[in-house]
Design an enzyme around this catalytic site. Structure first.
Site, PDB file in Angstrom:
ATOM      1  N   SER A 147       0.859  -1.194   0.000  1.00 29.43           N
ATOM      2  CA  SER A 147       0.000   0.000   0.000  1.00 29.43           C
ATOM      3  C   SER A 147       0.890   1.237   0.000  1.00 29.43           C
ATOM      4  O   SER A 147       2.011   1.203   0.524  1.00 29.43           O
ATOM      5  CB  SER A 147      -0.867   0.023   1.261  1.00 29.43           C
ATOM      6  OG  SER A 147      -1.500   1.279   1.403  1.00 29.43           O
ATOM      7  N   TYR A 160      -1.050  -0.297  10.334  1.00 29.04           N
ATOM      8  CA  TYR A 160      -1.138  -0.677   8.915  1.00 29.04           C
ATOM      9  C   TYR A 160       0.072  -0.140   8.141  1.00 29.04           C
ATOM     10  O   TYR A 160       0.675  -0.872   7.342  1.00 29.04           O
ATOM     11  CB  TYR A 160      -2.446  -0.136   8.354  1.00 29.04           C
ATOM     12  CG  TYR A 160      -2.740  -0.517   6.924  1.00 29.04           C
ATOM     13  CD1 TYR A 160      -3.009  -1.840   6.566  1.00 29.04           C
ATOM     14  CD2 TYR A 160      -2.795   0.460   5.920  1.00 29.04           C
ATOM     15  CE1 TYR A 160      -3.314  -2.181   5.255  1.00 29.04           C
ATOM     16  CE2 TYR A 160      -3.106   0.127   4.609  1.00 29.04           C
ATOM     17  CZ  TYR A 160      -3.356  -1.193   4.278  1.00 29.04           C
ATOM     18  OH  TYR A 160      -3.660  -1.522   2.979  1.00 29.04           O
TER      19      TYR A 160
HETATM   20  N1  LIG Z   1      -8.857  -0.967  -0.345  1.00 32.02           N
HETATM   21  C1  LIG Z   1      -7.822  -0.120  -0.256  1.00 32.02           C
HETATM   22  O1  LIG Z   1      -7.974   1.110  -0.153  1.00 32.02           O
HETATM   23  C2  LIG Z   1      -6.418  -0.669  -0.341  1.00 32.02           C
HETATM   24  C3  LIG Z   1      -5.376   0.231  -0.655  1.00 32.02           C
HETATM   25  C4  LIG Z   1      -4.078  -0.241  -0.722  1.00 32.02           C
HETATM   26  C5  LIG Z   1      -3.820  -1.580  -0.477  1.00 32.02           C
HETATM   27  N2  LIG Z   1      -4.850  -2.430  -0.163  1.00 32.02           N
HETATM   28  C6  LIG Z   1      -4.530  -3.812   0.112  1.00 32.02           C
HETATM   29  O2  LIG Z   1      -5.104  -4.641  -0.882  1.00 32.02           O
HETATM   30  C7  LIG Z   1      -5.395  -5.916  -0.323  1.00 32.02           C
HETATM   31  C8  LIG Z   1      -6.834  -6.298  -0.632  1.00 32.02           C
HETATM   32  O3  LIG Z   1      -7.668  -5.316  -0.038  1.00 32.02           O
HETATM   33  P1  LIG Z   1      -9.211  -5.117  -0.369  1.00 32.02           P
HETATM   34  O4  LIG Z   1      -9.396  -3.676  -0.595  1.00 32.02           O
HETATM   35  O5  LIG Z   1      -9.665  -6.091  -1.351  1.00 32.02           O
HETATM   36  O6  LIG Z   1      -9.806  -5.427   1.089  1.00 32.02           O
HETATM   37  P2  LIG Z   1     -10.935  -6.450   1.573  1.00 32.02           P
HETATM   38  O7  LIG Z   1     -12.106  -6.377   0.681  1.00 32.02           O
HETATM   39  O8  LIG Z   1     -11.104  -6.176   3.020  1.00 32.02           O
HETATM   40  O9  LIG Z   1     -10.230  -7.886   1.379  1.00 32.02           O
HETATM   41  C9  LIG Z   1      -9.187  -8.324   2.198  1.00 32.02           C
HETATM   42  C10 LIG Z   1      -9.155  -9.820   2.146  1.00 32.02           C
HETATM   43  O10 LIG Z   1      -8.098 -10.314   2.983  1.00 32.02           O
HETATM   44  C11 LIG Z   1      -8.562 -11.476   3.632  1.00 32.02           C
HETATM   45  N3  LIG Z   1      -7.779 -11.718   4.847  1.00 32.02           N
HETATM   46  C12 LIG Z   1      -7.431 -10.845   5.821  1.00 32.02           C
HETATM   47  N4  LIG Z   1      -6.739 -11.463   6.779  1.00 32.02           N
HETATM   48  C13 LIG Z   1      -6.629 -12.761   6.406  1.00 32.02           C
HETATM   49  C14 LIG Z   1      -6.038 -13.916   6.981  1.00 32.02           C
HETATM   50  N5  LIG Z   1      -5.398 -13.870   8.159  1.00 32.02           N
HETATM   51  N6  LIG Z   1      -6.144 -15.088   6.327  1.00 32.02           N
HETATM   52  C15 LIG Z   1      -6.807 -15.169   5.159  1.00 32.02           C
HETATM   53  N7  LIG Z   1      -7.380 -14.106   4.554  1.00 32.02           N
HETATM   54  C16 LIG Z   1      -7.292 -12.930   5.189  1.00 32.02           C
HETATM   55  C17 LIG Z   1     -10.032 -11.172   3.899  1.00 32.02           C
HETATM   56  O11 LIG Z   1     -10.822 -12.328   3.936  1.00 32.02           O
HETATM   57  P3  LIG Z   1     -11.409 -13.013   5.248  1.00 32.02           P
HETATM   58  O12 LIG Z   1     -11.841 -11.931   6.185  1.00 32.02           O
HETATM   59  O13 LIG Z   1     -12.467 -13.905   4.730  1.00 32.02           O
HETATM   60  O14 LIG Z   1     -10.242 -13.772   5.752  1.00 32.02           O
HETATM   61  C18 LIG Z   1     -10.435 -10.450   2.617  1.00 32.02           C
HETATM   62  O15 LIG Z   1     -10.827 -11.399   1.633  1.00 32.02           O
HETATM   63  C19 LIG Z   1      -5.094  -5.812   1.178  1.00 32.02           C
HETATM   64  O16 LIG Z   1      -3.828  -6.366   1.428  1.00 32.02           O
HETATM   65  C20 LIG Z   1      -5.095  -4.320   1.422  1.00 32.02           C
HETATM   66  O17 LIG Z   1      -4.277  -3.977   2.510  1.00 32.02           O
HETATM   67  C21 LIG Z   1      -6.143  -2.008  -0.119  1.00 32.02           C
END
Ligand SMILES: NC(=O)c1ccc[n+]([C@@H]2O[C@H](COP(=O)([O-])OP(=O)(O)OC[C@H]3O[C@@H](n4cnc5c(N)ncnc54)[C@H](OP(=O)(O)O)[C@@H]3O)[C@@H](O)[C@H]2O)c1
Length: 240
Positions: A147, A160
């Site tokens: 990120s 984070y």
């Molecule tokens: N959205 C943003 O603004 C943003 C910006 C920059 C980077 N990111 C990064 O992009 C990635 C995806 O984010 P997203 O926006 O798609 O968020 P999201 O919709 O909250 O998805 C995150 C996923 O991670 C899984 N997860 C978390 N902890 C886990 C664990 N211990 N074991 C297995 N699965 C786990 C969650 O599934 P379960 O809860 O079912 O386990 C969920 O499917 C993340 O790494 C996030 O930090 C997001």
């Protein structure tokens, strides 16, 4: 650009906003998918959407395996299952992650560890256990979604920021270790993306990128010819 047909791609955090959009894109491109995150119901629904009633029977293009990716026993079982079903892995995209914002003074160590394990331990364990399934010199790839928060500190979510900065460095050091095996390792560092990641936090969603914007970048990395290494990509919303 490389063809993704029949490439075996593991997507962690697959039930999430970016993960499910990536799964749909890669499925359309003909890849064979291994989808994993903790929520078994959401994962099964996604697999069924992609591959219909055949999902999970071992003969289709989508395998859904729920796992807590911070638990080594579960991760080991996941990759044993992947090995049995696919025999090898061409690419791992680490998307599992979460943020728990808050004042450091009010944060307990359980939350600190939850953020660390979700973002860093998960990528470490998947990288460790996928390696035996990546054929040397086959153009295999690991893409770790970090990120911009790991590069530009903010006062809202120090845990984070710390975890994503660590993931960045892990990605670079791990990339040096596996370089001789021909495995390419990439960090993708997006700014804010409109997904369930934000929960009910007050955020102007119209100022965020769409999940597909990040998926475009991941697909570009996965389609890059094996002679090219992309170390890092930053992307963020522009002009809104
Ligand atoms: N959205 C943003 O603004 C943003 C910006 C920059 C980077 N990111 C990064 O992009 C990635 C995806 O984010 P997203 O926006 O798609 O968020 P999201 O919709 O909250 O998805 C995150 C996923 O991670 C899984 N997860 C978390 N902890 C886990 C664990 N211990 N074991 C297995 N699965 C786990 C969650 O599934 P379960 O809860 O079912 O386990 C969920 O499917 C993340 O790494 C996030 O930090 C997001």
């Amino acid at each position: 650009m490389a063809d993704l047909t029949d490439r075996v791609v593991v997507v962690t955090g697959a039930a999430g906003g970016i993960g499910s959009a990536l799964a749909r894109r890669l499925h359309d491109a003909g890849a064979r998918l291994v989808l994993t995150s903790r929520d078994a119901d959401r994962l099964a629904a996604l697999a069924t959407e992609l591959d219909g009633a055949r999902a999970g029977d071992g003969g289709d293009r989508v395998t859904a395996v729920p796992a807590d990716l911070a638990d080594e026993a579960q991760v080991a079982r996941l990759y044993e299952e992947v090995g049995r079903r696919t025999g090898h892995v061409d690419a791992l995209v680490n998307l599992a992650g979460r943020s728990i914002p808050g004042e450091v003074a009010d944060t307990d160590v359980e939350d600190y560890l939850a953020v660390w394990h979700s973002n860093v331990t998960s990528a470490f364990l998947s990288s460790k256990h996928v390696l035996p399934l990546m054929k040397p010199q086959s153009g295999a790839q690991v893409v770790n979604v970090s990120s911009l928060a790991g590069r530009r500190p903010n006062a809202t979510a120090p845990l984070y920021c710390t975890a994503k900065a660590a993931l960045d460095m892990f990605t670079r050091a791990f990339g040096l270790q596996v370089r001789e095996r021909g495995i390419r390792v990439t960090t993708l560092a997006p700014g804010g993306v409109d997904t369930p990641f934000w929960g009910d936090r007050p955020v102007d969603r119209s100022a965020l990128m769409a999940a597909d914007d990040v998926v475009d970048a991941v697909e570009y990395v996965l389609r890059t010819p094996a002679r090219v290494q992309i170390s890092s990509i930053e992307l963020e919303a522009f002009g809104r």
